[in-house]
Design a protein around this motif. Structure first.
Motif, mmCIF file in Angstrom:
data_model
loop_
_atom_site.group_PDB
_atom_site.id
_atom_site.type_symbol
_atom_site.label_atom_id
_atom_site.label_comp_id
_atom_site.label_asym_id
_atom_site.label_seq_id
_atom_site.Cartn_x
_atom_site.Cartn_y
_atom_site.Cartn_z
ATOM 1 N N ILE A 1 20.619 -5.876 14.889
ATOM 2 C CA ILE A 1 20.034 -5.538 13.589
ATOM 3 C C ILE A 1 18.697 -4.864 13.849
ATOM 4 O O ILE A 1 17.956 -5.262 14.751
ATOM 5 N N ILE A 2 18.413 -3.837 13.063
ATOM 6 C CA ILE A 2 17.191 -3.065 13.289
ATOM 7 C C ILE A 2 15.970 -3.974 13.236
ATOM 8 O O ILE A 2 15.893 -4.900 12.425
ATOM 9 N N LEU A 3 15.051 -3.706 14.120
ATOM 10 C CA LEU A 3 13.823 -4.500 14.210
ATOM 11 C C LEU A 3 12.874 -4.072 13.098
ATOM 12 O O LEU A 3 12.963 -2.962 12.571
ATOM 13 N N ASP A 4 11.937 -4.943 12.756
ATOM 14 C CA ASP A 4 11.098 -4.683 11.588
ATOM 15 C C ASP A 4 9.787 -3.960 11.876
ATOM 16 O O ASP A 4 9.049 -3.647 10.956
ATOM 17 N N GLU A 5 9.506 -3.674 13.137
ATOM 18 C CA GLU A 5 8.266 -2.973 13.465
ATOM 19 C C GLU A 5 8.558 -1.774 14.356
ATOM 20 O O GLU A 5 9.420 -1.829 15.235
ATOM 21 N N ILE A 6 7.825 -0.700 14.148
ATOM 22 C CA ILE A 6 8.024 0.540 14.900
ATOM 23 C C ILE A 6 7.873 0.305 16.397
ATOM 24 O O ILE A 6 8.685 0.780 17.193
ATOM 25 N N ASP A 7 6.842 -0.437 16.788
ATOM 26 C CA ASP A 7 6.612 -0.701 18.224
ATOM 27 C C ASP A 7 7.825 -1.389 18.850
ATOM 28 O O ASP A 7 8.234 -1.058 19.956
ATOM 29 N N LYS A 8 8.389 -2.360 18.135
ATOM 30 C CA LYS A 8 9.540 -3.099 18.655
ATOM 31 C C LYS A 8 10.769 -2.199 18.760
ATOM 32 O O LYS A 8 11.538 -2.300 19.716
ATOM 33 N N THR B 1 8.399 11.890 5.100
ATOM 34 C CA THR B 1 8.936 12.873 4.153
ATOM 35 C C THR B 1 10.364 12.492 3.786
ATOM 36 O O THR B 1 11.097 11.938 4.601
ATOM 37 N N GLN B 2 10.749 12.788 2.566
ATOM 38 C CA GLN B 2 12.115 12.499 2.111
ATOM 39 C C GLN B 2 13.136 13.225 2.979
ATOM 40 O O GLN B 2 14.198 12.703 3.273
ATOM 41 N N LYS B 3 12.781 14.423 3.420
ATOM 42 C CA LYS B 3 13.686 15.251 4.212
ATOM 43 C C LYS B 3 14.052 14.578 5.542
ATOM 44 O O LYS B 3 15.171 14.720 6.023
ATOM 45 N N SER B 4 13.128 13.857 6.145
ATOM 46 C CA SER B 4 13.382 13.263 7.457
ATOM 47 C C SER B 4 14.077 11.910 7.402
ATOM 48 O O SER B 4 14.461 11.371 8.436
ATOM 49 N N PRO C 1 13.748 -1.219 7.045
ATOM 50 C CA PRO C 1 12.466 -1.937 7.095
ATOM 51 C C PRO C 1 11.357 -1.109 6.437
ATOM 52 O O PRO C 1 11.208 0.080 6.721
ATOM 53 N N SER C 2 10.607 -1.732 5.569
ATOM 54 C CA SER C 2 9.547 -1.003 4.859
ATOM 55 C C SER C 2 8.463 -0.522 5.807
ATOM 56 O O SER C 2 7.760 0.440 5.504
ATOM 57 N N ASN C 3 8.336 -1.146 6.976
ATOM 58 C CA ASN C 3 7.308 -0.744 7.938
ATOM 59 C C ASN C 3 7.553 0.636 8.545
ATOM 60 O O ASN C 3 6.632 1.214 9.119
ATOM 61 N N ILE C 4 8.784 1.148 8.471
ATOM 62 C CA ILE C 4 9.045 2.467 9.056
ATOM 63 C C ILE C 4 8.970 3.577 8.007
ATOM 64 O O ILE C 4 9.171 4.732 8.321
ATOM 65 N N LEU C 5 8.682 3.194 6.761
ATOM 66 C CA LEU C 5 8.604 4.174 5.677
ATOM 67 C C LEU C 5 7.181 4.294 5.152
ATOM 68 O O LEU C 5 6.501 3.292 4.900
ATOM 69 N N ASP C 6 6.743 5.521 4.971
ATOM 70 C CA ASP C 6 5.478 5.810 4.305
ATOM 71 C C ASP C 6 5.716 7.068 3.472
ATOM 72 O O ASP C 6 5.176 8.129 3.757
ATOM 73 N N LEU C 7 6.576 6.910 2.458
ATOM 74 C CA LEU C 7 7.014 8.052 1.660
ATOM 75 C C LEU C 7 6.185 8.186 0.392
ATOM 76 O O LEU C 7 5.862 7.193 -0.255
ATOM 77 N N PRO C 8 5.876 9.432 0.025
ATOM 78 C CA PRO C 8 5.210 9.637 -1.262
ATOM 79 C C PRO C 8 6.222 9.376 -2.381
ATOM 80 O O PRO C 8 7.432 9.449 -2.153
ATOM 81 N N PRO C 9 5.751 9.074 -3.579
ATOM 82 C CA PRO C 9 6.695 8.857 -4.680
ATOM 83 C C PRO C 9 7.464 10.144 -4.990
ATOM 84 O O PRO C 9 6.960 11.254 -4.782
ATOM 85 N N LEU C 10 8.690 9.972 -5.448
ATOM 86 C CA LEU C 10 9.492 11.132 -5.840
ATOM 87 C C LEU C 10 8.873 11.767 -7.081
ATOM 88 O O LEU C 10 8.302 11.069 -7.930
#
Length: 145
Positions: free
Chosen positions: A75-82, A103-106, A124-133
């Protein structure tokens, strides 16, 4: 006769010649096959993927190997470093992987790569930093009188 009407190079038969992407040696599910084909079509022209790359069984219980030898993706890990540490420890090329998704595109491209190595039930929310649509520009959401 297959004619390449694009400017893309033909897909090589040898998986080792594909350096742009990190692809599993054997594709074991139809979902992965679809994801790999979509990814490869961005760069290469091909009619079909080599049968030697595909090891899909109709029913896992029909496989001659014991089921405890089948390798399940973690299962995917919850932190980018991990995530990056896990991939590097398993000798998986991470040069095409861009984590923190901004970006939404990526989103699709990055998740397609991650799906090859992890089971992803929720992102995992830790890998997302998306602007609002952006707000929709059509009128079906506005109240019309």
């Amino acid at each position: 006769m297959i004619v390449n009407s694009t400017e893309k190079p033909n897909l090589p038969d040898d998986l080792q010649l594909i350096t742009e992407y990190s692809i599993l040696i054997s594709i074991t599910s139809t979902k992965t096959l679809t994801e790999v084909a979509r990814l490869l079509r961005e760069t290469y022209y091909f009619y079909c993927i080599s049968d030697s790359w595909i090891k899909i069984h109709a029913n896992p219980t029909e496989v001659n190997e014991p089921t405890n030898n089948l390798i399940e993706k973690p299962i995917i890990l919850d932190e980018i470093d991990k995530i990056l540490t896990y991939l590097k420890n398993n000798n998986i090329d991470t040069t095409q992987l861009i984590l923190l998704i901004t970006t939404q595109k990526s989103v699709s491209e990055t998740l397609s790569i991650l799906h090859q190595y992890f089971t992803i039930k929720t992102i995992p929310s830790n890998i997302l930093d998306l602007p609002p649509l952006p707000e929709p520009t059509w009128g079906i959401f506005s109240q019309q009188q």
